[in-house]
Design a protein around this motif. Sequence first.
Motif, PDB file in Angstrom:
ATOM      1  N   PRO A  65       0.885  -1.369   0.135  1.00 15.54           N
ATOM      2  CA  PRO A  65       0.013  -0.098  -0.042  1.00 15.54           C
ATOM      3  C   PRO A  65       0.841   1.364   0.025  1.00 15.54           C
ATOM      4  O   PRO A  65       0.319   2.358  -0.240  1.00 15.54           O
ATOM      5  N   ILE A  66       2.089   1.381   0.376  1.00 16.99           N
ATOM      6  CA  ILE A  66       2.951   2.592   0.315  1.00 16.99           C
ATOM      7  C   ILE A  66       3.017   2.693  -1.211  1.00 16.99           C
ATOM      8  O   ILE A  66       3.763   4.083  -1.343  1.00 16.99           O
ATOM      9  N   LEU A  67       3.170   2.112  -2.277  1.00 16.07           N
ATOM     10  CA  LEU A  67       3.477   2.367  -3.499  1.00 16.07           C
ATOM     11  C   LEU A  67       3.000   3.471  -3.974  1.00 16.07           C
ATOM     12  O   LEU A  67       1.710   3.822  -3.962  1.00 16.07           O
ATOM     13  N   GLY A  68       3.775   4.415  -4.425  1.00 17.22           N
ATOM     14  CA  GLY A  68       2.929   5.748  -5.180  1.00 17.22           C
ATOM     15  C   GLY A  68       3.773   7.015  -4.831  1.00 17.22           C
ATOM     16  O   GLY A  68       5.181   6.777  -4.215  1.00 17.22           O
ATOM     17  N   ILE A  69       3.247   8.130  -4.902  1.00 15.85           N
ATOM     18  CA  ILE A  69       3.880   9.460  -4.409  1.00 15.85           C
ATOM     19  C   ILE A  69       3.298   9.913  -3.151  1.00 15.85           C
ATOM     20  O   ILE A  69       2.178  10.061  -2.933  1.00 15.85           O
ATOM     21  N   TRP A  70       4.254  10.394  -2.158  1.00 11.53           N
ATOM     22  CA  TRP A  70       3.944  10.933  -0.876  1.00 11.53           C
ATOM     23  C   TRP A  70       4.681  12.309  -0.902  1.00 11.53           C
ATOM     24  O   TRP A  70       5.809  12.446  -1.475  1.00 11.53           O
ATOM     25  N   SER A  71       3.950  13.211  -0.398  1.00 11.87           N
ATOM     26  CA  SER A  71       4.906  14.431  -0.420  1.00 11.87           C
ATOM     27  C   SER A  71       4.511  15.245   1.050  1.00 11.87           C
ATOM     28  O   SER A  71       3.331  14.789   1.768  1.00 11.87           O
TER      29      SER A  71
ATOM     30  N   TRP B  88       8.508  11.828  -2.137  1.00 14.24           N
ATOM     31  CA  TRP B  88       9.028  10.556  -2.056  1.00 14.24           C
ATOM     32  C   TRP B  88       8.110   9.760  -3.059  1.00 14.24           C
ATOM     33  O   TRP B  88       7.104   9.403  -2.939  1.00 14.24           O
ATOM     34  N   ILE B  89       8.996   9.086  -4.116  1.00 17.93           N
ATOM     35  CA  ILE B  89       8.201   7.915  -5.191  1.00 17.93           C
ATOM     36  C   ILE B  89       8.545   6.606  -4.618  1.00 17.93           C
ATOM     37  O   ILE B  89       9.933   6.412  -4.906  1.00 17.93           O
ATOM     38  N   PHE B  90       7.687   5.849  -4.370  1.00 15.08           N
ATOM     39  CA  PHE B  90       8.060   4.378  -3.777  1.00 15.08           C
ATOM     40  C   PHE B  90       7.518   3.590  -5.165  1.00 15.08           C
ATOM     41  O   PHE B  90       6.318   3.884  -5.393  1.00 15.08           O
ATOM     42  N   ASN B  91       8.551   2.907  -5.470  1.00 11.82           N
ATOM     43  CA  ASN B  91       8.156   1.681  -6.447  1.00 11.82           C
ATOM     44  C   ASN B  91       8.068   0.351  -6.142  1.00 11.82           C
ATOM     45  O   ASN B  91       8.233  -0.006  -5.064  1.00 11.82           O
ATOM     46  N   ASP B  92       7.644  -0.544  -6.971  1.00  9.70           N
ATOM     47  CA  ASP B  92       7.595  -1.851  -6.532  1.00  9.70           C
ATOM     48  C   ASP B  92       8.503  -2.829  -6.367  1.00  9.70           C
ATOM     49  O   ASP B  92       8.619  -4.069  -6.004  1.00  9.70           O
ATOM     50  N   VAL B  93       9.925  -2.368  -6.712  1.00 17.52           N
ATOM     51  CA  VAL B  93      10.947  -3.192  -6.310  1.00 17.52           C
ATOM     52  C   VAL B  93      11.875  -2.696  -5.337  1.00 17.52           C
ATOM     53  O   VAL B  93      12.952  -2.795  -5.225  1.00 17.52           O
ATOM     54  N   TYR B  94      11.227  -2.001  -4.139  1.00 21.82           N
ATOM     55  CA  TYR B  94      11.654  -1.599  -3.060  1.00 21.82           C
ATOM     56  C   TYR B  94      12.796  -0.572  -3.027  1.00 21.82           C
ATOM     57  O   TYR B  94      13.952  -0.364  -2.315  1.00 21.82           O
TER      58      TYR B  94
ATOM     59  N   PRO C 201      -6.716  12.116   3.511  1.00 20.55           N
ATOM     60  CA  PRO C 201      -5.819  11.028   2.676  1.00 20.55           C
ATOM     61  C   PRO C 201      -5.032  10.510   3.744  1.00 20.55           C
ATOM     62  O   PRO C 201      -4.619  10.489   4.843  1.00 20.55           O
ATOM     63  N   GLU C 202      -4.369   9.117   3.017  1.00 24.47           N
ATOM     64  CA  GLU C 202      -3.552   8.676   3.895  1.00 24.47           C
ATOM     65  C   GLU C 202      -2.280   9.272   4.179  1.00 24.47           C
ATOM     66  O   GLU C 202      -1.666  10.046   3.227  1.00 24.47           O
ATOM     67  N   ILE C 203      -1.652   9.013   5.265  1.00 27.32           N
ATOM     68  CA  ILE C 203      -0.520   9.573   5.853  1.00 27.32           C
ATOM     69  C   ILE C 203       0.370   8.553   6.182  1.00 27.32           C
ATOM     70  O   ILE C 203       0.237   7.421   6.849  1.00 27.32           O
ATOM     71  N   LEU C 204       1.683   9.066   6.220  1.00 29.13           N
ATOM     72  CA  LEU C 204       2.815   8.295   6.887  1.00 29.13           C
ATOM     73  C   LEU C 204       3.133   9.348   7.953  1.00 29.13           C
ATOM     74  O   LEU C 204       3.393  10.506   8.005  1.00 29.13           O
ATOM     75  N   THR C 205       3.390   8.598   9.244  1.00 25.96           N
ATOM     76  CA  THR C 205       3.661   9.008  10.557  1.00 25.96           C
ATOM     77  C   THR C 205       5.074   8.586  11.003  1.00 25.96           C
ATOM     78  O   THR C 205       5.358   7.671  10.688  1.00 25.96           O
ATOM     79  N   LEU C 206       5.541   9.528  11.789  1.00 26.79           N
ATOM     80  CA  LEU C 206       6.779   9.204  12.449  1.00 26.79           C
ATOM     81  C   LEU C 206       6.441   8.323  13.666  1.00 26.79           C
ATOM     82  O   LEU C 206       5.368   8.333  14.227  1.00 26.79           O
ATOM     83  N   ASP C 207       7.495   7.913  14.515  1.00 29.38           N
ATOM     84  CA  ASP C 207       7.275   6.938  15.561  1.00 29.38           C
ATOM     85  C   ASP C 207       6.312   8.101  16.751  1.00 29.38           C
ATOM     86  O   ASP C 207       5.552   7.454  17.554  1.00 29.38           O
ATOM     87  N   ASN C 208       6.686   9.182  16.621  1.00 29.08           N
ATOM     88  CA  ASN C 208       5.860  10.174  17.665  1.00 29.08           C
ATOM     89  C   ASN C 208       4.367  10.407  17.101  1.00 29.08           C
ATOM     90  O   ASN C 208       3.902  11.452  18.084  1.00 29.08           O
ATOM     91  N   GLY C 209       4.021  10.049  16.104  1.00 32.79           N
ATOM     92  CA  GLY C 209       2.813  10.396  15.799  1.00 32.79           C
ATOM     93  C   GLY C 209       2.709  11.513  14.804  1.00 32.79           C
ATOM     94  O   GLY C 209       1.422  11.887  14.358  1.00 32.79           O
ATOM     95  N   SER C 210       3.648  12.260  14.598  1.00 35.20           N
ATOM     96  CA  SER C 210       3.627  13.166  13.610  1.00 35.20           C
ATOM     97  C   SER C 210       3.535  13.194  12.260  1.00 35.20           C
ATOM     98  O   SER C 210       4.250  12.149  11.734  1.00 35.20           O
ATOM     99  N   VAL C 211       2.752  13.814  11.408  1.00 35.50           N
ATOM    100  CA  VAL C 211       2.762  13.473  10.034  1.00 35.50           C
ATOM    101  C   VAL C 211       3.947  13.576   9.269  1.00 35.50           C
ATOM    102  O   VAL C 211       4.718  14.822   9.324  1.00 35.50           O
TER     103      VAL C 211
ATOM    104  N   ALA D  88       4.387  12.549   5.766  1.00 29.51           N
ATOM    105  CA  ALA D  88       4.108  12.701   4.341  1.00 29.51           C
ATOM    106  C   ALA D  88       2.573  12.319   4.041  1.00 29.51           C
ATOM    107  O   ALA D  88       2.151  11.731   4.783  1.00 29.51           O
ATOM    108  N   THR D  89       1.961  12.982   2.991  1.00 25.79           N
ATOM    109  CA  THR D  89       0.731  12.587   2.731  1.00 25.79           C
ATOM    110  C   THR D  89       0.654  11.843   1.399  1.00 25.79           C
ATOM    111  O   THR D  89       1.358  12.343   0.298  1.00 25.79           O
ATOM    112  N   ARG D  90      -0.187  11.045   0.987  1.00 28.40           N
ATOM    113  CA  ARG D  90      -0.493  10.436  -0.164  1.00 28.40           C
ATOM    114  C   ARG D  90      -0.992  11.461  -1.139  1.00 28.40           C
ATOM    115  O   ARG D  90      -1.951  12.236  -0.897  1.00 28.40           O
ATOM    116  N   GLU D  91      -0.441  11.378  -2.626  1.00 30.24           N
ATOM    117  CA  GLU D  91      -1.004  12.346  -3.568  1.00 30.24           C
ATOM    118  C   GLU D  91      -2.062  11.359  -4.270  1.00 30.24           C
ATOM    119  O   GLU D  91      -2.009  10.565  -4.377  1.00 30.24           O
TER     120      GLU D  91
END
Length: 123
Positions: free
Chosen positions: A28-34, A53-59, A108-118, A120-123
């Motif tokens: 589910p992380i594949l795609g562009i996050w900003s 951040w652009i995540f592709n399918d070959v890690y 929108p879906e978000i990526l969070t750090l360990d402390n819960g702060s945002v 990046a956000t999915r585009e």
Amino acid sequence: MKKLFSLLSIVGIIAISNCTRVPENHDPILGIWSKTESSTLEGKGTNTTREEWIFNDVYLGRYQTYSNSKLTFYTDFKWSEENGTYTIIYGDPQVKDITVSLEKAKKPEILTLDNGSVFATRE
């Protein structure tokens, strides 16, 4: 005899090429996050910084930084997932490696750090 070896070579090449398929990655992380930040400078207007951040399918992926829509920095990264936690390892020592978590329940879906702060956000 040459025809037999040619035929066996062709069959061997076809057999080998059919056995080397790369498994598809549907993470589910594949795609562009900003992440975009704006700051106002006295007498100089507004400065907008965008990280992408652009995540592709070959890690693998690409990290890019823009300042006022102008590319200022980029580097490649590797990523991995373990128990819902993603580790991003950058190819450039200027950028610190990071660990994030995916919050799918939020729109929108978000990526969070360990402390819960945002982070990046999915585009």
